[in-house]
Design a protein around this motif. Structure first.
Motif, short mmCIF file in Angstrom:
data_model
loop_
_atom_site.label_atom_id
_atom_site.label_comp_id
_atom_site.label_asym_id
_atom_site.label_seq_id
_atom_site.Cartn_x
_atom_site.Cartn_y
_atom_site.Cartn_z
N ARG A 1 0.84 -1.21 0.00
CA ARG A 1 0.00 0.00 0.00
C ARG A 1 0.88 1.26 0.00
NH1 ARG A 1 -2.93 -1.33 3.83
NH2 ARG A 1 -4.88 -1.80 2.79
N LEU A 2 1.95 1.21 0.79
CA LEU A 2 2.89 2.34 0.85
C LEU A 2 3.54 2.57 -0.52
CD1 LEU A 2 4.61 4.39 2.53
CD2 LEU A 2 6.18 2.52 2.96
N ALA A 3 3.98 1.49 -1.16
CA ALA A 3 4.63 1.61 -2.48
C ALA A 3 3.66 2.20 -3.51
CB ALA A 3 5.13 0.24 -2.94
N LEU A 4 2.39 1.82 -3.42
CA LEU A 4 1.38 2.39 -4.33
C LEU A 4 1.27 3.90 -4.13
CD1 LEU A 4 -1.65 -0.09 -4.41
CD2 LEU A 4 -0.47 0.88 -6.38
N LEU A 5 1.25 4.34 -2.88
CA LEU A 5 1.15 5.78 -2.60
C LEU A 5 2.37 6.53 -3.10
CD1 LEU A 5 -0.35 5.67 1.02
CD2 LEU A 5 -1.51 6.42 -1.06
N LYS A 6 3.54 5.86 -3.08
CA LYS A 6 4.77 6.49 -3.55
C LYS A 6 4.97 6.31 -5.06
CE LYS A 6 8.41 6.16 -0.79
NZ LYS A 6 9.47 5.59 0.09
N LYS A 7 3.98 5.69 -5.73
CA LYS A 7 4.05 5.43 -7.18
C LYS A 7 5.21 4.49 -7.53
CE LYS A 7 0.60 8.21 -8.03
NZ LYS A 7 -0.73 7.68 -8.42
N ASP A 8 5.62 3.68 -6.57
CA ASP A 8 6.65 2.67 -6.82
C ASP A 8 5.94 1.38 -7.23
OD1 ASP A 8 8.77 0.91 -6.87
OD2 ASP A 8 9.09 0.90 -4.70
N PHE A 9 5.50 1.32 -8.48
CA PHE A 9 4.66 0.21 -8.93
C PHE A 9 5.40 -1.13 -8.97
CE2 PHE A 9 2.42 3.87 -11.20
CZ PHE A 9 1.59 4.08 -10.11
N PRO A 10 6.68 -1.18 -9.42
CA PRO A 10 7.39 -2.47 -9.35
C PRO A 10 7.53 -2.98 -7.91
CG PRO A 10 8.52 -0.97 -10.85
CD PRO A 10 7.47 -0.16 -10.15
N GLY A 11 7.80 -2.06 -6.97
CA GLY A 11 7.91 -2.46 -5.57
C GLY A 11 6.59 -2.99 -5.03
N ALA A 12 5.49 -2.31 -5.38
CA ALA A 12 4.17 -2.76 -4.94
C ALA A 12 3.87 -4.15 -5.49
CB ALA A 12 3.10 -1.77 -5.39
N GLU A 13 4.18 -4.36 -6.77
CA GLU A 13 3.90 -5.65 -7.40
C GLU A 13 4.72 -6.77 -6.76
OE1 GLU A 13 2.91 -7.23 -11.85
OE2 GLU A 13 4.44 -5.68 -11.66
N GLN A 14 5.96 -6.46 -6.40
CA GLN A 14 6.82 -7.46 -5.77
C GLN A 14 6.24 -7.90 -4.42
OE1 GLN A 14 10.84 -6.14 -5.18
NE2 GLN A 14 11.55 -8.10 -4.40
N TYR A 15 5.82 -6.94 -3.60
CA TYR A 15 5.24 -7.29 -2.31
C TYR A 15 3.93 -8.06 -2.49
CZ TYR A 15 8.50 -4.51 0.50
OH TYR A 15 9.61 -4.04 1.14
N LEU A 16 3.11 -7.65 -3.44
CA LEU A 16 1.81 -8.31 -3.64
C LEU A 16 1.98 -9.73 -4.15
CD1 LEU A 16 -0.23 -5.36 -5.18
CD2 LEU A 16 -0.48 -6.35 -2.90
N ASP A 17 2.99 -9.97 -4.98
CA ASP A 17 3.25 -11.34 -5.45
C ASP A 17 3.58 -12.26 -4.27
OD1 ASP A 17 2.82 -10.65 -8.07
OD2 ASP A 17 4.94 -10.42 -8.58
N ILE A 18 4.41 -11.75 -3.36
CA ILE A 18 4.82 -12.55 -2.20
C ILE A 18 3.62 -12.83 -1.29
CG2 ILE A 18 6.24 -12.57 -0.11
CD1 ILE A 18 8.25 -10.79 -1.66
N THR A 19 2.86 -11.77 -0.97
CA THR A 19 1.76 -11.95 -0.01
C THR A 19 0.64 -12.80 -0.60
OG1 THR A 19 0.75 -9.86 -0.73
CG2 THR A 19 2.22 -9.77 1.16
N GLU A 20 0.41 -12.71 -1.90
CA GLU A 20 -0.65 -13.52 -2.51
C GLU A 20 -0.34 -15.01 -2.36
OE1 GLU A 20 -3.10 -14.07 -6.72
OE2 GLU A 20 -1.40 -12.70 -6.62
N ARG A 21 0.91 -15.38 -2.66
CA ARG A 21 1.30 -16.79 -2.56
C ARG A 21 1.19 -17.28 -1.11
NH1 ARG A 21 5.32 -15.19 -6.33
NH2 ARG A 21 6.83 -14.89 -4.65
#
Length: 480
Positions: free
Chosen positions: A147-167
């Motif tokens: 969520r923090l990465a999304l607010l900072k417009k760090d989209f690759p970082g957000a996607e990396q965290y979301l991939d980990i948490t989804e699994r």
């Protein structure tokens, strides 16, 4: 129920049990959104914890009070109590408690848009949770970091965290965190202008919310059952008291034991049922999502096929057929996922490409003309997030060969190969023996198909090479 035991607990001088009862009542008022009453009972619990010098309970009460102030948007007071809680937990080396409070402090910073400070607290919390093997706690904090990465417009970082948490959330059956993950994922995909993926996650989110609603209903029924059992036990104890078998202080202590035992047993039972049920629900909802999405795509493909029959303009007909093949490329991936008996999110690339080529051969009429295919494919497993754009790219390049390369060709030949190189890099070669691409100077701009290929390759962070000697040859290089 909790309030009814307070007088007896005071009479029995059972301060520890009374403090626990106050905390439970405060949590109930929090659930009811009565924050002022919750604050009152948390302060009562804090006073008792100080009186019996239970520093761990004092630290927890500070944390609970801070949570209430944060809900009331009194952020300064919340931070004061979080800092007091963290100081006591650090002094007592309560690592799990420290991680929880640090995460809460990060959420407070996030609420006040102090993003750099929020990141510092979240990373400290995550480090402690990782060291202690608290995987469920890691998921919670990693969702916050996404969520923090999304607010900072760090989209690759957000996607990396979301991939980990989804699994991890799927593996552990954490439906609440999976819901948060999908909501954040949809927001990310909208920012990245990937509507097809956003739609897919929206469907999955609906299934997760349905599962959560069913779980809440089951827990409410279990709560009613626990309350009934407590009431029945009260009636029995009252009868025994009339018979003179229990003194009043013994009655209070027994009531306490009954309440605590029933609550603990109920919570343990619910947790066991929830974990077992959640894992099964996730398997079911994944298969349901793949099935639903596959059916929607097949319906769209059928509509396009029917539309093509009504068209007489050749250019319009080609456009509709191209769209139909793209939809089929995505539908095939979801069919492959649905056919799997486990909850895996990957497909066998060899099987997928083989079946896609068979479909395209029939779609473009080459089963009647005759075509030679030379396939050398390794059985590489590719995650769905990469399989969908990769499938569209392969579909586009092979379709181009069938549409343009083999015009008036007597012996058309299509060669497709794939292999996994070192450092998890996938190489795919697609080659035809057709007329080859025209030089750039003779083309009227880049076609939609090649624009789509370029866009999807950027999404995959890959690159490709193309040569036009003795036909057209594409080599795709994609990190997995």
């Amino acid at each position: 129920i909790g309030l009814s035991f307070v007088p007896d607990l005071k009479l029995a001088n059972s301060l520890y049990a009374l403090g626990s009862c106050y905390n439970t009542i405060a949590l109930i008022y929090t659930k009811l959104s009565d924050h002022l009453r919750a604050l009152e009972f948390h302060h009562n619990a804090l006073a008792i914890s100080k009186r019996i010098d239970n520093r761990r309970s004092v630290a927890q009460s500070y944390n609970n009070i801070a949570n209430i102030y944060q809900d009331l948007e009194d952020y300064d007071s919340a931070m004061v109590y979080y800092e007091r809680s963290l100081a006591l937990k650090t002094e007592g080396n309560d690592r799990a408690g420290m991680a929880s409070t640090l995460n809460n402090m990060g959420e407070l910073m996030l609420a006040t848009n102090r993003l750099n400070e929020a990141e510092k607290f979240f990373l400290e919390s995550l480090e402690i949770k990782s060291e202690s093997g608290n995987r469920a706690g890691e998921v919670y904090t990693q969702n916050n970091l996404a969520r923090l990465a999304l607010l900072k417009k760090d989209f690759p970082g957000a996607e990396q965290y979301l991939d980990i948490t989804e699994r991890t959330a799927q593996e552990l059956g954490l439906l609440d965190e999976l819901r948060v993950n999908y909501e954040l994922r949809i927001a990310l995909l909208k920012e990245l202008n990937r509507p097809a993926d956003a739609f897919r996650y929206s469907e999955l989110l609906m299934v997760v919310k349905d599962s959560l609603m069913n779980r809440e209903k089951a827990e409410a029924l279990a709560g009613i059952q626990i309350a009934y059992e407590v009431s029945e036990r009260d009636r029995q104890i009252a009868f025994l008291e009339k018979e003179g078998e229990l003194r009043k202080s013994q009655l209070a202590l027994r009531n306490t034991l009954i309440v605590v035992s029933l609550i603990i047993l109920g919570l343990v039972y619910l947790q066991f049922r929830r974990e077992h049920r959640n894992k099964e629900q996730i398997k079911t909802l994944l298969r349901e999502m793949y099935h639903r999405f596959k059916n929607n795509l097949q319906l769209l493909s059928s509509v396009l096929s029917l539309s093509a029959r009504e068209l007489t303009d050749e250019q319009a007909l080609q456009a509709v057929r191209s769209s139909e093949s793209r939809v089929n490329a995505m539908a095939l991936i979801h069919r492959k996922l649905f056919e799997r008996k486990d909850e895996a999110r990957s497909i066998n690339l060899r099987d997928y490409i083989t079946e896609l080529i068979t479909y395209l051969i029939h779609a473009y009429g080459y089963h009647e003309r005759g075509i030679q295919t030379d396939l050398s494919l390794e059985p590489v497993q590719v995650d769905i997030d990469k399989a969908i754009p990769l499938g569209l790219i392969i579909n586009e390049l092979i379709s181009n060969a069938f549409k343009h390369a083999f015009i008036d060709h007597q012996s058309p030949c299509l060669t497709v190969g794939s292999k996994l190189e070192e450092k998890a890099t996938l190489n795919i070669e697609i080659r035809d023996n057709g007329v080859g691409m025209r030089p750039p100077a003779e083309r009227r701009g880049e076609s939609f198909g090649l624009k789509l290929v370029n866009m999807l390759m950027n999404e995959l962070r890959g690159k490709y090479e193309v040569s036009t000697q003795s036909g057209t040859r594409y080599v795709l290089i994609i990190p997995l």
